[in-house]
Scaffold this active site. Structure first.
Site, PDB file in Angstrom:
ATOM      1  N   CYS A  79       0.818  -1.227   0.000  1.00  0.00           N
ATOM      2  CA  CYS A  79       0.000   0.000   0.000  1.00  0.00           C
ATOM      3  C   CYS A  79       0.846   1.270   0.000  1.00  0.00           C
ATOM      4  CB  CYS A  79      -0.938   0.012   1.203  1.00  0.00           C
ATOM      5  SG  CYS A  79      -2.030  -1.406   1.243  1.00  0.00           S
TER       6      CYS A  79
ATOM      7  N   HIS B 186      -3.100   7.212   3.460  1.00  0.00           N
ATOM      8  CA  HIS B 186      -3.580   5.968   2.840  1.00  0.00           C
ATOM      9  C   HIS B 186      -4.927   5.642   3.480  1.00  0.00           C
ATOM     10  CE1 HIS B 186      -4.076   1.979   1.534  1.00  0.00           C
ATOM     11  NE2 HIS B 186      -3.635   1.392   2.632  1.00  0.00           N
TER      12      HIS B 186
ATOM     13  N   ASN C 170     -10.374   0.468   0.963  1.00  0.00           N
ATOM     14  CA  ASN C 170      -8.911   0.529   0.853  1.00  0.00           C
ATOM     15  C   ASN C 170      -8.497   0.032  -0.543  1.00  0.00           C
ATOM     16  OD1 ASN C 170      -6.176   0.006   0.933  1.00  0.00           O
ATOM     17  ND2 ASN C 170      -6.210  -1.047   2.911  1.00  0.00           N
TER      18      ASN C 170
HETATM   19  O1  UT7 Z   1      -3.443  -1.276   3.753  1.00  0.00           O
HETATM   20  C1  UT7 Z   1      -3.214  -1.963   4.951  1.00  0.00           C
HETATM   21  C2  UT7 Z   1      -4.396  -2.821   5.225  1.00  0.00           C
HETATM   22  N1  UT7 Z   1      -4.670  -3.235   6.524  1.00  0.00           N
HETATM   23  C3  UT7 Z   1      -5.096  -2.472   7.554  1.00  0.00           C
HETATM   24  O2  UT7 Z   1      -5.076  -1.272   7.545  1.00  0.00           O
HETATM   25  C4  UT7 Z   1      -5.637  -3.221   8.724  1.00  0.00           C
HETATM   26  C5  UT7 Z   1      -5.388  -2.593  10.054  1.00  0.00           C
HETATM   27  N2  UT7 Z   1      -6.283  -3.210  11.036  1.00  0.00           N
HETATM   28  C6  UT7 Z   1      -7.585  -2.863  11.115  1.00  0.00           C
HETATM   29  O3  UT7 Z   1      -8.040  -1.984  10.404  1.00  0.00           O
HETATM   30  C7  UT7 Z   1      -8.432  -3.555  12.167  1.00  0.00           C
HETATM   31  O4  UT7 Z   1      -7.617  -4.376  12.965  1.00  0.00           O
HETATM   32  C8  UT7 Z   1      -9.597  -4.391  11.538  1.00  0.00           C
HETATM   33  C9  UT7 Z   1     -10.614  -3.464  10.900  1.00  0.00           C
HETATM   34  C10 UT7 Z   1      -9.057  -5.340  10.488  1.00  0.00           C
HETATM   35  C11 UT7 Z   1     -10.285  -5.191  12.631  1.00  0.00           C
HETATM   36  O5  UT7 Z   1     -10.865  -4.331  13.582  1.00  0.00           O
HETATM   37  P1  UT7 Z   1     -10.768  -4.654  15.138  1.00  0.00           P
HETATM   38  O6  UT7 Z   1     -11.506  -3.617  15.857  1.00  0.00           O
HETATM   39  O7  UT7 Z   1      -9.292  -4.825  15.453  1.00  0.00           O
HETATM   40  O8  UT7 Z   1     -11.568  -6.012  15.234  1.00  0.00           O
HETATM   41  P2  UT7 Z   1     -11.061  -7.417  15.753  1.00  0.00           P
HETATM   42  O9  UT7 Z   1     -10.190  -8.068  14.743  1.00  0.00           O
HETATM   43  O10 UT7 Z   1     -10.513  -7.253  17.149  1.00  0.00           O
HETATM   44  O11 UT7 Z   1     -12.417  -8.212  15.854  1.00  0.00           O
HETATM   45  C12 UT7 Z   1     -13.405  -7.880  16.816  1.00  0.00           C
HETATM   46  C13 UT7 Z   1     -14.595  -8.786  16.617  1.00  0.00           C
HETATM   47  C14 UT7 Z   1     -14.229 -10.258  16.496  1.00  0.00           C
HETATM   48  O12 UT7 Z   1     -15.273 -10.986  17.124  1.00  0.00           O
HETATM   49  P3  UT7 Z   1     -15.082 -11.606  18.600  1.00  0.00           P
HETATM   50  O13 UT7 Z   1     -13.916 -12.545  18.461  1.00  0.00           O
HETATM   51  O14 UT7 Z   1     -14.801 -10.447  19.490  1.00  0.00           O
HETATM   52  O15 UT7 Z   1     -16.384 -12.278  18.854  1.00  0.00           O
HETATM   53  C15 UT7 Z   1     -14.255 -10.539  15.043  1.00  0.00           C
HETATM   54  O16 UT7 Z   1     -14.558 -11.891  14.720  1.00  0.00           O
HETATM   55  O17 UT7 Z   1     -15.225  -8.448  15.375  1.00  0.00           O
HETATM   56  C16 UT7 Z   1     -15.355  -9.645  14.586  1.00  0.00           C
HETATM   57  N3  UT7 Z   1     -15.261  -9.249  13.189  1.00  0.00           N
HETATM   58  C17 UT7 Z   1     -16.326  -8.890  12.458  1.00  0.00           C
HETATM   59  N4  UT7 Z   1     -17.623  -8.801  12.758  1.00  0.00           N
HETATM   60  C18 UT7 Z   1     -18.465  -8.383  11.798  1.00  0.00           C
HETATM   61  C19 UT7 Z   1     -14.141  -9.173  12.405  1.00  0.00           C
HETATM   62  N5  UT7 Z   1     -14.487  -8.764  11.172  1.00  0.00           N
HETATM   63  C20 UT7 Z   1     -15.829  -8.589  11.173  1.00  0.00           C
HETATM   64  C21 UT7 Z   1     -16.744  -8.159  10.201  1.00  0.00           C
HETATM   65  N6  UT7 Z   1     -18.043  -8.075  10.558  1.00  0.00           N
HETATM   66  N7  UT7 Z   1     -16.387  -7.830   8.947  1.00  0.00           N
END
Ligand code: UT7
Length: 350
Positions: free
Chosen positions: A124, A277, A307
């Site tokens: 990215c 970004h 993104n």
């Molecule tokens: O260009 C570079 C690209 N990458 C990035 O910029 C990624 C950087 N990271 C992020 O943006 C964040 O870490 C994410 C958006 C990917 C994830 O957000 P988060 O607040 O860190 O969520 P999490 O991974 O801690 O997940 C929290 C909960 C989980 O459920 P449990 O285990 O707490 O029950 C996930 O399973 O949210 C769940 N979850 C979702 N629920 C609904 C994860 N993805 C989804 C989804 N819809 N799409």
């Protein structure tokens, strides 16, 4: 000599998929995606459109705008393409795996007969790396004058549509800038801003390879090639350690902006706009809070495009440029991060 951005362009596929539409196919919701990322929709290229097609459309837009705004001494965008010395294409989703470089297809379609062409892969951060590479190549030889820098992606092709942790994040698109080398004095470090000169003033680039596994396409490369007879359940796709990338992103965005401020003796009042970004609005809010920079200084459009990796910054630049939100003399910072892990930023006077 100075490197001026004389035109911008973008290409976004017309097929728009909202969060609600995505939630009809996988276990997610508009509320979750918006509250965790700021994303509201993404645009997806149809099967007939590849990265080079999007890159060519964005490039043609940049050439046309440079001509229309009389930024260059040419009246025909196609003739302008013939004068290009080289084209740098930042992408992670090439038309063909490894060879030929996608940029050669772009060069051919544009009729940029005398241009050298190369792909640049810094995930990215590719656009930020590409614009600095192009500027350095222009400055390295007095005979070189003009270059195109493009960021283009079809991330939908490397997305696992069953993984809700990644598939809600990405979209397809391309952005381009036309660069021209013009007369002017190249200052010492720390003097670029005070001199008032326009164009690309300086760039910060970096990488932390210890995080290589945090954003990865595991299969298909020389480490894990496909084997004859192997059944493929899911095509090569991105896997991500979201928390690790998030923490890295907040850290390097903060540090890169701080470095520009300190080394160029700037305050936030000197900066018209920061173009980050477009990965996640929460990352930008966290960095802004640490830096005590008001949220409105950052230009965000991930709500519409999600993104788009290498394409996100040049798409945003083109939107700002065409809508008249960038004024001559404005200081802007681009800043980004991505797989590798890589990061960087450009300081530009418009
Ligand atoms: O260009 C570079 C690209 N990458 C990035 O910029 C990624 C950087 N990271 C992020 O943006 C964040 O870490 C994410 C958006 C990917 C994830 O957000 P988060 O607040 O860190 O969520 P999490 O991974 O801690 O997940 C929290 C909960 C989980 O459920 P449990 O285990 O707490 O029950 C996930 O399973 O949210 C769940 N979850 C979702 N629920 C609904 C994860 N993805 C989804 C989804 N819809 N799409």
């Amino acid at each position: 000599m100075v490197i001026k951005i004389a035109g911008t362009g973008r290409a976004v596929p017309s097929t728009r998929v909202s969060n609600k539409e995505l939630a009809e196919q996988i276990d997610t919701s508009d509320e979750w995606i918006r509250s965790h990322t700021g994303i509201g929709a993404r645009h997806i290229a149809p099967e007939t459109i590849s990265v080079s097609d999007l890159a060519v459309e964005a490039a043609r837009g940049a050439l046309k705008l440079a001509v229309e705004r009389a930024e260059v001494g040419e009246t025909d965008p196609e003739k302008l393409a013939e004068t290009l010395d080289f084209i740098v294409l930042g992408t992670t989703t090439q038309d063909y795996y490894g060879c030929p470089p996608t940029c050669c297809l772009v060069q051919h379609q544009l009729g940029a007969k005398k241009a050298a062409a190369m792909d640049l892969a810094a995930a990215c951060s590719s656009f930020i790396y590409s614009i600095e590479t192009a500027a350095a190549l222009l400055l390295a030889d007095p005979r070189r004058k003009r270059a195109l820098v493009i960021g283009a992606e079809t991330l939908s092709r490397i997305t696992n549509w069953n993984d809700r942790g990644t598939c809600v994040l990405f979209g397809d698109g391309a952005g381009a800038v036309f660069l021209e080398k013009q007369d002017g004095k190249q200052e010492e470090p720390g003097e670029a801003v005070s001199s008032g000169r326009r164009g690309l003033l300086r760039t910060i680039l970096g990488a932390d390879g210890s995080g290589w596994e945090n954003l990865i396409i595991r299969r298909g490369g020389s480490r894990n090639p496909w084997k004859p007879g192997e059944t493929v359940d899911i095509p090569p796709h991105v896997e991500m350690n979201g928390h690790a990338v998030y923490n890295f992103a907040v850290k390097v965005i903060t540090e890169t902006i701080e470095q520009f401020m300190e080394e160029e003796s700037l305050t936030i009042h000197d900066i018209a706009r920061i173009i980050p970004h477009q990965a996640n609005a929460r990352i930008i809010q966290a960095a802004g809070k640490r830096l005590k920079i008001p949220e409105e200084k950052f230009y965000l459009n991930m709500e519409e495009y999600a993104n788009t990796s290498s394409a996100s910054i040049p798409i945003a630049l083109d939107e700002l440029n065409r809508s008249g939100q960038l004024r001559r003399g404005d200081l802007i910072i681009t800043v980004g991060f991505g797989g590798g892990l890589t990061y960087g930023g450009n300081l530009i006077r418009w």
